[in-house]
Scaffold this motif. Structure first.
Motif, PDB file in Angstrom:
ATOM      1  N   LYS A 137       0.812  -1.213   0.000  1.00 57.63           N
ATOM      2  CA  LYS A 137       0.000   0.000   0.000  1.00 57.63           C
ATOM      3  C   LYS A 137       0.847   1.264   0.000  1.00 57.63           C
ATOM      4  O   LYS A 137       0.579   2.217  -0.748  1.00 57.63           O
ATOM      5  CB  LYS A 137      -0.938  -0.008   1.217  1.00 57.63           C
ATOM      6  CG  LYS A 137      -1.869   1.188   1.287  1.00 57.63           C
ATOM      7  CD  LYS A 137      -2.770   1.113   2.514  1.00 57.63           C
ATOM      8  CE  LYS A 137      -3.643   2.352   2.616  1.00 57.63           C
ATOM      9  NZ  LYS A 137      -4.504   2.324   3.824  1.00 57.63           N
ATOM     10  N   GLU A 170      -7.921  -1.007  -2.455  1.00 61.95           N
ATOM     11  CA  GLU A 170      -7.046  -1.392  -1.348  1.00 61.95           C
ATOM     12  C   GLU A 170      -7.383  -2.837  -0.952  1.00 61.95           C
ATOM     13  O   GLU A 170      -8.551  -3.223  -0.952  1.00 61.95           O
ATOM     14  CB  GLU A 170      -7.220  -0.443  -0.173  1.00 61.95           C
ATOM     15  CG  GLU A 170      -6.744   0.976  -0.477  1.00 61.95           C
ATOM     16  CD  GLU A 170      -6.828   1.906   0.731  1.00 61.95           C
ATOM     17  OE1 GLU A 170      -7.251   1.428   1.818  1.00 61.95           O
ATOM     18  OE2 GLU A 170      -6.484   3.091   0.589  1.00 61.95           O
ATOM     19  N   ASP A 183      -0.757  -3.982   4.410  1.00 64.84           N
ATOM     20  CA  ASP A 183      -1.839  -4.055   3.442  1.00 64.84           C
ATOM     21  C   ASP A 183      -1.303  -3.737   2.044  1.00 64.84           C
ATOM     22  O   ASP A 183      -0.177  -3.243   1.882  1.00 64.84           O
ATOM     23  CB  ASP A 183      -2.952  -3.068   3.808  1.00 64.84           C
ATOM     24  CG  ASP A 183      -3.631  -3.419   5.123  1.00 64.84           C
ATOM     25  OD1 ASP A 183      -3.713  -4.628   5.437  1.00 64.84           O
ATOM     26  OD2 ASP A 183      -4.065  -2.491   5.825  1.00 64.84           O
ATOM     27  N   SER A 184      -2.115  -4.010   1.045  1.00 61.59           N
ATOM     28  CA  SER A 184      -1.705  -3.807  -0.342  1.00 61.59           C
ATOM     29  C   SER A 184      -2.710  -2.938  -1.086  1.00 61.59           C
ATOM     30  O   SER A 184      -3.799  -2.638  -0.578  1.00 61.59           O
ATOM     31  CB  SER A 184      -1.571  -5.157  -1.059  1.00 61.59           C
ATOM     32  OG  SER A 184      -0.547  -5.944  -0.495  1.00 61.59           O
ATOM     33  N   SER A 185      -2.343  -2.556  -2.304  1.00 69.39           N
ATOM     34  CA  SER A 185      -3.243  -1.817  -3.199  1.00 69.39           C
ATOM     35  C   SER A 185      -3.053  -2.323  -4.619  1.00 69.39           C
ATOM     36  O   SER A 185      -1.937  -2.668  -5.025  1.00 69.39           O
ATOM     37  CB  SER A 185      -2.962  -0.315  -3.150  1.00 69.39           C
ATOM     38  OG  SER A 185      -3.256   0.227  -1.887  1.00 69.39           O
TER      39      SER A 185
END
Length: 262
Positions: A137, A170, A183-185
């Motif tokens: 993220k 997200e 976390d990732s996006s």
């Protein structure tokens, strides 16, 4: 998840298996029958399953030999599918595409390779139709940042100069296996047409580190080491700005000024 496959930390493996999420990502990508796809690090083939049937050709580049064997067994009967066991950074896109027939890139990328893979893409940008990548993220926010955000920096300027960048979604860490610490996006990059801008890009790459290495300082001193006041007056740039307050066009103006004056 592939049975008995233990994710390997050295390859940065964090797999996606949630059907609802994978379907959502596939809808963002929106594959069509005339597309040529190259997937970077397909892993266990989670996203691959949702995409490979639609395009005319689908190439998957996977470094982990164990996963390659699994992918070959899974997709071997598909005429449009090819698996390559190789480091993506050793792949030349000229083997698959050119400016008149650009390729589409997708991938759930290892966090530790996000920067070199993106740089690899930018070096071959004229052969790419678009890119859809899963990033950490924080890295995604740097890619999409502008002068109004805290994440703005060298990477932001390069990304925005070469592409239209959009964070599509997200993705919480719990969707991955094993669960990462962040976390990732999911990010879309659509390359801009910048023909005959080789020198401009070269100059931009020189200017950015000089300015952002002093991110909190006013730009006046640094720029006067590169340009005369007459040059700077020509583009009407406020020298009281900090680098992180400059917009993309102001960086481009500087790159063109340097090009014009050698």
């Amino acid at each position: 998840m592939v049975k008995n496959h233990i994710p390997k930390k050295r390859f940065g493996q964090n797999f996606l298996s949630d059907a609802v999420l994978l379907d959502k990502l596939a809808n963002y990508i929106n594959a069509s029958k005339n597309d040529f796809f190259l997937e970077i690090g397909p892993g266990v083939g989670g996203l691959t399953d949702y995409l490979y049937k639609k395009p005319r050709q689908y190439v998957a580049v996977e470094l982990d030999k164990d996963l390659v064997h699994n992918l070959e067994r899974k997709f071997s009967k598909e005429n449009n599918f090819k698996i390559i066991n190789k480091d993506i950074l050793d792949i030349d896109l000229k083997e698959f595409a050119d400016a008149s027939n650009p390729i589409r890139l997708i991938g759930n990328l290892p966090y530790n390779l996000s920067s070199p893979i993106l740089e690899w893409c930018f070096d071959q940008i004229e052969m790419i139709k678009d890119m859809h990548f899963m990033f950490q993220k924080e890295f995604a926010e740097r890619c999409a940042g502008d002068e109004t955000t805290n994440s703005y920096g060298k990477l932001s300027v390069m990304c925005k100069y070469l592409c239209k960048v959009e964070i599509l979604s997200e993705v919480e860490r719990n969707f991955f296996e094993p669960i990462p610490k962040v976390d990732s996006s999911f990010v879309r990059f659509i390359p801009k047409i910048r023909k005959n801008k080789i020198e401009e890009l070269k100059n931009l790459k020189k200017i950015l580190p000089k300015l952002f290495n002093k991110k909190r300082k006013k730009i006046a001193k640094t720029l006067r080491e590169i340009y005369s006041d007459k040059d700077l007056n020509e583009i009407g740039l406020d020298l009281n700005l900090r680098p992180d307050q400059m917009n993309i066009q102001q960086f481009i103006d500087l790159a063109r000024l340097k090009q014009k004056n050698g």
